[in-house]
Scaffold this motif. Sequence first.
Motif, mmCIF file in Angstrom:
data_model
loop_
_atom_site.group_PDB
_atom_site.id
_atom_site.type_symbol
_atom_site.label_atom_id
_atom_site.label_comp_id
_atom_site.label_asym_id
_atom_site.label_seq_id
_atom_site.Cartn_x
_atom_site.Cartn_y
_atom_site.Cartn_z
ATOM 1 N N CYS A 173 41.639 2.364 25.340
ATOM 2 C CA CYS A 173 40.861 3.393 26.049
ATOM 3 C C CYS A 173 39.708 2.759 26.822
ATOM 4 O O CYS A 173 39.449 3.116 27.982
ATOM 5 N N LEU A 208 41.625 9.676 21.296
ATOM 6 C CA LEU A 208 41.520 10.142 22.679
ATOM 7 C C LEU A 208 40.474 11.229 22.851
ATOM 8 O O LEU A 208 39.915 11.391 23.948
ATOM 9 N N TYR A 211 37.345 10.132 24.437
ATOM 10 C CA TYR A 211 37.409 9.584 25.795
ATOM 11 C C TYR A 211 37.844 10.665 26.792
ATOM 12 O O TYR A 211 38.923 10.576 27.397
ATOM 13 N N LEU A 214 39.294 9.954 30.485
ATOM 14 C CA LEU A 214 40.600 9.360 30.752
ATOM 15 C C LEU A 214 41.631 10.420 31.113
ATOM 16 O O LEU A 214 41.634 11.526 30.563
ATOM 17 N N VAL A 216 45.510 10.968 30.541
ATOM 18 C CA VAL A 216 46.435 10.419 29.545
ATOM 19 C C VAL A 216 47.791 11.099 29.655
ATOM 20 O O VAL A 216 47.875 12.329 29.815
#
Length: 361
Positions: A173, A208, A211, A214, A216
């Motif tokens: 990440c 995740l 983050y 991001l 994804v």
Amino acid sequence: MSLHKIAVIGGDGIGPEVVEAGVEVLEALAAVEPGLAFDFKRFDWGSDYYRRNGRMMPQDGLEQIKGFDAIYFGSVGDPNLPDDVTLWGLRLAICQGFDQYANVRPTRLLPGLTGPLRPDLGKQIDWVIVRENSEGEYAGVGGRAHRGLPIEVGIDVAVFTRAGIERIARFACELALSRPRKLLTVVTKSNAQRHGMVLWDEVVRGVLRDYPGLSVDWMLVDAMTQRMVNKPGSIDTVLATNLHADILSDLAAALGGSLGIGSTSNIDPSRSRPSMFEPIHGSAFDITGKGVANPLGSFWTASLMLEHLGEQAAARRLMVAIELVTDRAEYLSPDLGGAASTAEVTSAVIAAVSGVNSPSS
């Protein structure tokens, strides 16, 4: 002045040839890059060492190299020795002994190279694959019983731990966030591997959440191979398990033109132990000693090592030199469709690094 202590382990086959070429390039780089210096120490570990001593490296091998800033590694493997002996006796002994749990493999289609994809697809390749490097299918857990009997059995256990998954997911990440597209693809096979890979999915999803910046997406590993070929521009940073990333990264290198240009980092993110940097092409005994091995993978690997050592300007200078050379057909080695020798490619990169008779001129 930055003096970097580098342990050089050429290993087997073409490993010593390409690593020594890399040392030449790094020394040329140090001659023109202000404040850059290296102290190289060579270790003759590998299959020949095994034939002399019954081990791939000394029993205190890790102790001997733990004080270095980085390890520059060539290859391991010998057609006359079992692969599990050579791999576990040297490369994996170092990776696991120093907890180098993050394996990072970049791929780009360098100038002048075509690769097997159509040009419009090939030019879209700009990936970095993050491979969990300490557990999964390569944890070494298992065994054999009833050897030589009809009921003989061999078992390998894929080991996935919450801690191991979480730390590689966070590493991936952070790396994805550092790249312009901030795009991460998570590779899984939890539709068939219903325990370890389901844990992988659950732990990665939990990471995740930390983050939100991001983008994804998720792919089953078999579908990922098709995506790499058919939609390379849709990929940026990839997170995968030890086995899955091992396979995908070799495919990536082939799509980038040749396994001979592939590079990799085996990273201990804590920096409490040295990280190891190696080209991915293997020992290639069929061309050993012929002077035709492609050294570009070892040069790209050296650039990754420089980045890890904090020498960003030197790393960029080396990559520019590599790209200047790949853009000239007369400097391409046989695996890239050319006829240049290892020495000729090395000399061309040194000239480009030095800015004297640069291939760009």
